[in-house]
Write an enzyme that holds these catalytic residues in place. Structure first.
Site, short mmCIF file in Angstrom:
data_model
loop_
_atom_site.label_atom_id
_atom_site.label_comp_id
_atom_site.label_asym_id
_atom_site.label_seq_id
_atom_site.Cartn_x
_atom_site.Cartn_y
_atom_site.Cartn_z
CD1 TRP A 120 -45.52 -68.26 4.10
CD2 TRP A 120 -43.35 -67.73 4.03
NE1 TRP A 120 -45.35 -67.32 3.12
CE2 TRP A 120 -44.04 -66.97 3.06
CE3 TRP A 120 -41.98 -67.57 4.16
CZ2 TRP A 120 -43.39 -66.05 2.22
CZ3 TRP A 120 -41.31 -66.66 3.33
CH2 TRP A 120 -42.03 -65.91 2.38
CG ASP A 199 -45.25 -68.05 11.13
OD1 ASP A 199 -45.90 -67.01 11.35
OD2 ASP A 199 -44.60 -68.24 10.08
CE LYS A 223 -48.75 -62.54 5.91
NZ LYS A 223 -48.72 -62.52 4.44
#
Lengths: 388, 388
Positions: A120, A199, A223
């Site tokens: 990511w 992030d 999550k």
């Protein structure tokens, strides 16, 4: 723990349902606390005695005013977010932040530094390229992203507009950590005055954080803090003033900040679920308590890896092992497949790893119980014995 | 119908809840069918016997594959969408379509025509201006948006890249209709070969539509087909090929079409809810049956307006009256206020009009029952008698 015992344990919570729940090790969307699901089930029908469910209230009416205000307030309380930071609930996933960050914070003639520690993080760097110059101050591709770099390994550009990092790498199972046994966050020493952007999609609110260390924090909610459909953005006020190019209102942080996450109809239910999760986190004792439990949970599974006599091989270097996503392999791909299949029969689900790493991945986010991790570790030991 | 009788009628559905539900006339997010809420309550705990709730499944796993495939399939079935059109579930609300449409379909040197029939149509035109030249082929501001124009009143530009319309104007309570008694859609005759783009946020799937008449249809889901958090986009294949400027992947229709609404983690629950609503619409007999019921529902309330001897005054000109949002006023603002207050005491909620029009607004989307509309009409008659 036998399968029957696991089923019994799980069905205790199922007061109005006949179905036992599985142990869900999915990397996201992922497991939620059963008490949170129970509350949501009730509120779908009628929230706060209004005779109208949470999905059916106007986003401009009093019931939602309260839902939103509480979500923001408890979000601030969980991390002790200081004044001078805005809490925003946006849409479009963390993926949209990949372009919103440079679009809002990077002028075409500037450079932004990216620490590329995983899949990511690579994507974040790629998507920023149309807005300015991107400098990869660390590139983890050559070491197959098995660890997060130390300061000596990072090469910043002269005057970056910001430094971007990803605190936990969901796919490779690595995390920026102070040491193998200490789950606290080790931050890169960025050049003075340069905002650090993180992030935190897969480890937000799983351990204490000092928000003042960051210019901007973002995380998909699905999550650790809620469900798919909203992205939490915590942004420092001075960054709202950067204005490097003309953008539609929906893509401007300052518009969402001014309109307090209600520039248009927001994803009401996803924000409501974040609110429930923040309350649940506070009820668990907050981030310090969750962190302690998350370390215990991960340790139980890593122990099963380390004590398997080489049957299981972890992907991450031990000092960068993630407390959220535990990646490991069996001696062969065939045995990996059998593992996933047998685990599923024992109602331990979603253990297949990402195609980039292969093998298995056990995600142990906030809502996964220690009991679930012990069940998996116990299964791992039995499986290794049978197939070793 | 007395209050007590209404409460009894509503609590029938509340098998596992002690709270009676209100009649919810909210303009959006808005009322859902009780059987849809019941299904969602169950699936929050465990969907399809997987032992994992709908909020907790991976968006790449089999359970969600099926949820998404069914949602798309039933979306197509409801409107008989022909081949050559893609069905996309996006985020960011209809508001984000205001800039995504010109960003994807309008080059800087081109002109797009907008039919400005209300508040949201005005916004659509405003937000498009940064991408090209905007020509308002109809401007309803001077007539206070009390009706939608006839073809003779519209002045198109020479070669528009597209024509944008809003089929139902939520705030003013007007709708493009063939006649006052016929709820069928009357489309403007756009220049030959020019794609017609329609914001159907507040009347999508409330009456039959011929998708082949449009280049692109979009709608926030939270009124007639689901909950806040996703936006339905139905787009003709040839428009996917337009490529007037560089855009991030998340803002390109072609990327979402190629990745079948899973370019990144989608708003799983909102899409799941659309799927339930499409099934419910089919079960009701489809769009023709819903349309018939929606006409009956609206007629009951408009009758109470028209037969009040001038006590209630409707905003819309009768030939443009919306079947979805019924806007009216009492003789004074004070009486308006009293109306909203008294209605709420009788568990008829969210009747306050938008600040642009004042007065009241009763939204009668697909999930509002005829019984609810009759209860409101009955209340209106009693209220007029007492306060007239």
């Amino acid at each position: 723990m036998t399968t029957a015992a696991i089923d019994t344990a799980k069905s205790v919570g199922a007061a109005t349902s006949n179905t036992a729940r599985a142990w869900n090790f999915c990397a996201g969307p992922s497991v939620l606390p059963e008490e949170v699901i129970r509350q949501a089930q009730q509120d779908l029908w009628d929230v706060s005695g209004t005779g109208i469910g949470i999905l059916e209230h106007s986003h401009r009416a009093k019931t939602y005013d309260k839902v939103l205000a509480e979500a923001v307030e408890n979000c601030r309380k969980v991390a002790n977010i200081p004044a001078g930071y805005q809490v925003l609930f946006l849409t479009g996933g963390a993926t949209s932040q990949n372009f919103m960050i440079p679009a809002n914070l990077l002028a075409q003639n500037q450079t932004a530094d990216y620490l590329t520690t995983g899949y990511w993080a690579e994507k974040s760097a790629e998507h920023a390229k149309m807005y300015g110059t991107i400098h990869e101050a660390w590139d983890g591709r050559p070491i197959k992203h098995v660890y997060c770099p130390t300061d000596g390994e990072i090469r910043y550009s002269a005057t970056p507009a910001y430094v971007h990092m990803c605190t936990n790498n969901t796919i490779y199972g690595t995390q920026w950590r102070a040491s193998a046994t200490d789950g606290s966050i080790r931050l890169p020493k960025v050049p003075s005055g340069v905002p650090l952007i993180a992030d935190m999609s897969s480890d937000i609110y799983s351990r204490p954080i000092n928000v003042a260390d960051f210019g901007l924090i973002y995380a998909g909610a699905q999550k650790n803090i809620g469900v798919a459909g909203t992205t939490l953005v915590i942004i420092r006020d001075d960054l709202l003033a950067r204005n490097p190019r003309e953008l539609p209102g929906m893509l401007q942080y300052r518009v969402h900040a001014k309109d307090e996450s209600r520039h248009n109809t927001p994803p009401v239910f996803a924000i409501y679920m974040c609110g429930l999760m923040f309350k649940w986190i506070l009820k668990q004792g907050g981030l310090a308590a969750l962190h302690k439990r998350n370390m215990e949970k991960a340790a139980v599974i890593y122990k099963a890896v380390d004590e398997s006599g080489g049957f299981y091989r972890g992907h991450a270097r031990p000092d960068s092992r993630s407390l959220m996503n535990i990646t490991f392999r069996c001696p062969s791909e065939q045995i990996d497949e059998l593992f996933v299949k047998e685990a599923s029969k024992n109602r331990m689900d979603q253990l297949k790893g990402h195609r980039s790493t292969g093998g298995m991945r056990a995600s142990t986010y906030n809502a996964m119980s220690l009991e679930g991790c012990e069940a998996l570790a116990s299964f791992m030991r039995e499986f290794a014995k049978k197939n070793g």
